[in-house]
Motif scaffolding. Structure first.
Motif, PDB file in Angstrom:
ATOM      1  N   VAL A   1       0.809  -1.211   0.000  1.00  0.00           N
ATOM      2  CA  VAL A   1       0.000   0.000   0.000  1.00  0.00           C
ATOM      3  C   VAL A   1       0.847   1.267   0.000  1.00  0.00           C
ATOM      4  O   VAL A   1       0.313   2.366   0.107  1.00  0.00           O
ATOM      5  CB  VAL A   1      -0.957   0.020   1.213  1.00  0.00           C
ATOM      6  N   VAL A   2       2.166   1.121  -0.127  1.00  0.00           N
ATOM      7  CA  VAL A   2       3.017   2.306  -0.200  1.00  0.00           C
ATOM      8  C   VAL A   2       2.665   3.083  -1.467  1.00  0.00           C
ATOM      9  O   VAL A   2       2.594   2.540  -2.560  1.00  0.00           O
ATOM     10  CB  VAL A   2       4.506   1.904  -0.201  1.00  0.00           C
ATOM     11  N   GLY A   3       2.423   4.357  -1.303  1.00  0.00           N
ATOM     12  CA  GLY A   3       2.077   5.198  -2.442  1.00  0.00           C
ATOM     13  C   GLY A   3       0.591   5.289  -2.703  1.00  0.00           C
ATOM     14  O   GLY A   3       0.151   6.133  -3.480  1.00  0.00           O
ATOM     15  N   MET A   4      -0.202   4.416  -2.105  1.00  0.00           N
ATOM     16  CA  MET A   4      -1.648   4.450  -2.262  1.00  0.00           C
ATOM     17  C   MET A   4      -2.267   5.343  -1.192  1.00  0.00           C
ATOM     18  O   MET A   4      -1.657   5.624  -0.164  1.00  0.00           O
ATOM     19  CB  MET A   4      -2.242   3.041  -2.119  1.00  0.00           C
ATOM     20  N   LYS A   5      -3.493   5.781  -1.445  1.00  0.00           N
ATOM     21  CA  LYS A   5      -4.247   6.469  -0.402  1.00  0.00           C
ATOM     22  C   LYS A   5      -4.617   5.440   0.647  1.00  0.00           C
ATOM     23  O   LYS A   5      -5.248   4.419   0.341  1.00  0.00           O
ATOM     24  CB  LYS A   5      -5.506   7.112  -0.970  1.00  0.00           C
ATOM     25  N   LYS A   6      -4.226   5.661   1.870  1.00  0.00           N
ATOM     26  CA  LYS A   6      -4.451   4.682   2.925  1.00  0.00           C
ATOM     27  C   LYS A   6      -5.827   4.919   3.571  1.00  0.00           C
ATOM     28  O   LYS A   6      -6.085   5.988   4.127  1.00  0.00           O
ATOM     29  CB  LYS A   6      -3.344   4.753   3.969  1.00  0.00           C
ATOM     30  N   ILE A   7      -6.686   3.912   3.502  1.00  0.00           N
ATOM     31  CA  ILE A   7      -8.049   3.992   4.036  1.00  0.00           C
ATOM     32  C   ILE A   7      -8.208   2.914   5.095  1.00  0.00           C
ATOM     33  O   ILE A   7      -8.101   1.717   4.811  1.00  0.00           O
ATOM     34  CB  ILE A   7      -9.098   3.801   2.925  1.00  0.00           C
ATOM     35  N   GLY A   8      -8.424   3.319   6.313  1.00  0.00           N
ATOM     36  CA  GLY A   8      -8.551   2.394   7.426  1.00  0.00           C
ATOM     37  C   GLY A   8      -9.999   2.101   7.766  1.00  0.00           C
ATOM     38  O   GLY A   8     -10.902   2.882   7.445  1.00  0.00           O
ATOM     39  N   LEU A   9     -10.200   0.966   8.411  1.00  0.00           N
ATOM     40  CA  LEU A   9     -11.531   0.584   8.873  1.00  0.00           C
ATOM     41  C   LEU A   9     -11.435   0.034  10.292  1.00  0.00           C
ATOM     42  O   LEU A   9     -10.555  -0.771  10.604  1.00  0.00           O
ATOM     43  CB  LEU A   9     -12.139  -0.477   7.954  1.00  0.00           C
ATOM     44  N   VAL A  10     -12.356   0.494  11.134  1.00  0.00           N
ATOM     45  CA  VAL A  10     -12.526  -0.022  12.494  1.00  0.00           C
ATOM     46  C   VAL A  10     -13.979  -0.439  12.619  1.00  0.00           C
ATOM     47  O   VAL A  10     -14.874   0.218  12.076  1.00  0.00           O
ATOM     48  CB  VAL A  10     -12.207   1.069  13.545  1.00  0.00           C
ATOM     49  N   LEU A  11     -14.248  -1.518  13.337  1.00  0.00           N
ATOM     50  CA  LEU A  11     -15.640  -1.878  13.594  1.00  0.00           C
ATOM     51  C   LEU A  11     -15.801  -2.346  15.037  1.00  0.00           C
ATOM     52  O   LEU A  11     -14.847  -2.794  15.670  1.00  0.00           O
ATOM     53  CB  LEU A  11     -16.146  -2.932  12.614  1.00  0.00           C
ATOM     54  N   GLY A  12     -17.016  -2.220  15.538  1.00  0.00           N
ATOM     55  CA  GLY A  12     -17.275  -2.650  16.908  1.00  0.00           C
ATOM     56  C   GLY A  12     -18.626  -2.189  17.395  1.00  0.00           C
ATOM     57  O   GLY A  12     -19.405  -1.570  16.662  1.00  0.00           O
ATOM     58  N   LYS A  13     -18.909  -2.484  18.657  1.00  0.00           N
ATOM     59  CA  LYS A  13     -20.172  -2.073  19.282  1.00  0.00           C
ATOM     60  C   LYS A  13     -19.993  -0.776  20.071  1.00  0.00           C
ATOM     61  O   LYS A  13     -20.933  -0.019  20.252  1.00  0.00           O
ATOM     62  CB  LYS A  13     -20.669  -3.185  20.224  1.00  0.00           C
ATOM     63  N   PHE A  14     -18.801  -0.577  20.621  1.00  0.00           N
ATOM     64  CA  PHE A  14     -18.497   0.618  21.405  1.00  0.00           C
ATOM     65  C   PHE A  14     -19.563   0.819  22.491  1.00  0.00           C
ATOM     66  O   PHE A  14     -20.174   1.873  22.603  1.00  0.00           O
ATOM     67  CB  PHE A  14     -18.370   1.833  20.499  1.00  0.00           C
ATOM     68  N   ALA A  15     -19.738  -0.251  23.289  1.00  0.00           N
ATOM     69  CA  ALA A  15     -20.830  -0.282  24.263  1.00  0.00           C
ATOM     70  C   ALA A  15     -20.327  -0.476  25.692  1.00  0.00           C
ATOM     71  O   ALA A  15     -20.474  -1.545  26.256  1.00  0.00           O
ATOM     72  CB  ALA A  15     -21.788  -1.416  23.882  1.00  0.00           C
ATOM     73  N   PRO A  16     -19.773   0.578  26.294  1.00  0.00           N
ATOM     74  CA  PRO A  16     -19.654   1.927  25.751  1.00  0.00           C
ATOM     75  C   PRO A  16     -18.268   2.190  25.155  1.00  0.00           C
ATOM     76  O   PRO A  16     -17.355   1.377  25.308  1.00  0.00           O
ATOM     77  CB  PRO A  16     -19.862   2.802  26.990  1.00  0.00           C
ATOM     78  N   LEU A  17     -18.132   3.338  24.513  1.00  0.00           N
ATOM     79  CA  LEU A  17     -16.838   3.797  24.025  1.00  0.00           C
ATOM     80  C   LEU A  17     -15.910   4.040  25.208  1.00  0.00           C
ATOM     81  O   LEU A  17     -16.282   4.715  26.173  1.00  0.00           O
ATOM     82  CB  LEU A  17     -17.023   5.094  23.236  1.00  0.00           C
ATOM     83  N   HIS A  18     -14.699   3.482  25.162  1.00  0.00           N
ATOM     84  CA  HIS A  18     -13.741   3.702  26.237  1.00  0.00           C
ATOM     85  C   HIS A  18     -12.369   4.058  25.654  1.00  0.00           C
ATOM     86  O   HIS A  18     -12.195   4.116  24.426  1.00  0.00           O
ATOM     87  CB  HIS A  18     -13.667   2.490  27.170  1.00  0.00           C
ATOM     88  N   LYS A  19     -11.416   4.295  26.520  1.00  0.00           N
ATOM     89  CA  LYS A  19     -10.123   4.805  26.064  1.00  0.00           C
ATOM     90  C   LYS A  19      -9.317   3.778  25.292  1.00  0.00           C
ATOM     91  O   LYS A  19      -8.421   4.144  24.526  1.00  0.00           O
ATOM     92  CB  LYS A  19      -9.343   5.359  27.261  1.00  0.00           C
ATOM     93  N   GLY A  20      -9.623   2.490  25.467  1.00  0.00           N
ATOM     94  CA  GLY A  20      -9.008   1.483  24.616  1.00  0.00           C
ATOM     95  C   GLY A  20      -9.484   1.623  23.188  1.00  0.00           C
ATOM     96  O   GLY A  20      -8.689   1.550  22.238  1.00  0.00           O
ATOM     97  N   HIS A  21     -10.792   1.825  23.010  1.00  0.00           N
ATOM     98  CA  HIS A  21     -11.326   2.099  21.682  1.00  0.00           C
ATOM     99  C   HIS A  21     -10.694   3.360  21.094  1.00  0.00           C
ATOM    100  O   HIS A  21     -10.359   3.418  19.902  1.00  0.00           O
ATOM    101  CB  HIS A  21     -12.840   2.314  21.743  1.00  0.00           C
TER     102      HIS A  21
END
Length: 356
Positions: free
Chosen positions: A14-34
């Motif tokens: 992916v060097v030279g490409m536009k880097k597009i990240g993905l995260v998924l989850g429930k975030f129930a609840p959102l915390h500092k690890g997330h």
């Protein structure tokens, strides 16, 4: 498996490409690890997408509330609300394929170069996406917390959450009623009973210092409503499951209309916030003796104010529970309701299924 533990170890593909990240989850609840996961991805990616599952089987916190936390804290993240995602999790071939098909086919997620997670599912999901498997703090060394722990004891782990997240976990209980109906005594007693905070009526404190002929001007009533909300928010940040709030902007607006014949726009706006700000509303009855002190305007006025508050609750269509009897009886009624109520659930179902 391409698993990277530092941002410097990126896949040559992916060097030279536009880097597009993905995260998924429930975030129930959102915390500092997330948040560590999200912030790591933001630092490394050109664009970050985040899928958040509805997951009613895990949490009663509405999807809109949880996605709202992320949008507020990270406005640059593209949030995708997943309303009908698979409810089961696991590492059987069938379950992994279900999640992969949902993300790629139903949600139409494509073009991902890096998949971010702290879990083993990073392997199969990144492979399905054709993305780099980027794991962050897998051993929970940097942020030793999990959403499961927080769901079991949100107050004990409140330092692992942003204030705006923690406040949304607290049941904010409004205690209303005309003067001399026992609101303050009840609120204080409930806070002691539940080992939590209560919010005193700021307007009373202000009135005792600044009243002239037992009246306050409209601009002062606006100040009272604003300051009360500010102080209430501070207490929500440290409350333990519940906050018992003595009086709200609805009452302040009612007094303003009674004494001045109108409600200023700003005060009306603050009153309009009340239906969504408080989870439960209790109305203290006028069945206790009137305490005729110098700072009150008589038993007749108490009756008038009580009728006005009742009508205001009706105007805003706010369900409420009347508290009658002794202090002990009122505490028992509130305790009974709270034992069956959970935040973000329908209070009417609680009362219909389990009448008081």
């Amino acid at each position: 498996m391409d698993t990277f533990d530092s941002k410097n170890e990126l896949d040559d593909r992916v060097v030279g490409m536009k880097k597009i990240g993905l995260v998924l989850g429930k975030f129930a609840p959102l915390h500092k690890g997330h948040q560590l996961l999200i912030e790591t991805a933001l630092a490394e990616m050109d664009l970050l997408k985040l899928i958040i599952y509805d997951s009613p089987e895990v949490t009663r916190i509405p999807l809109a509330v949880r996605s709202g936390w992320i949008r507020c804290l990270y406005p640059e993240v593209e949030v995708i609300e997943a309303w009908n995602g698979p409810s089961q999790v696991g590492y059987s071939q069938e379950l992994m394929r279900q999640h992969e098909r949902y993300v790629i086919e139903e949600l139409g997620v494509a073009g991902i170069t890096h998949f971010y997670s702290s879990e083993p599912y990073g392997e199969h999901m990144s492979h399905a996406l054709g993305a780099v498997d980027r794991r962050v703090d897998v051993e929970r060394i940097q942020i030793p917390i999990s959403a499961t722990k927080i769901r079991r004891d949100s107050h004990g782990y409140k330092d692992y959450m942003e204030s705006l997240v923690y406040r949304d976990l607290i049941t904010n209980v409004a205690i209303l009623g005309a003067p001399s109906t026992g609101k303050t005594t009840l609120s204080r007693a409930l806070a002691g009973c539940f080992n939590t905070q209560w919010m005193p009526e700021y307007g009373r404190e202000y009135w005792e210092k600044y009243q002239i002929d037992r009246k306050l001007q409209p601009h002062e009533l606006i100040h009272i409503a604003e300051q009360h909300l500010n102080m209430e928010t501070t207490r929500l940040n440290v409350a333990n499951r519940y906050l018992f709030t003595d009086t709200t902007a609805l009452t302040t607006a009612t007094f303003c209309r009674y004494y001045h014949g109108y409600v200023p726009e700003r005060l009306q706006l603050l009153a309009d916030m009340s239906p969504s700000r408080y989870d439960l509303t209790f109305l203290c009855d006028i069945d206790i003796p009137y305490e005729d002190t110098w700072d009150r305007s008589g038993d007749g006025q108490r009756n008038v104010f009580q009728r006005q508050i009742v009508q205001m609750l009706g105007y805003y269509k706010i369900p409420y529970i009347v508290l009658s009897g002794t202090l002990e009886q009122r505490v028992a009624t509130v305790s009974s309701v709270l034992s069956r109520y959970q935040k973000y659930t329908n209070i009417l179902e609680v009362l219909n299924c389990n009448p008081l």
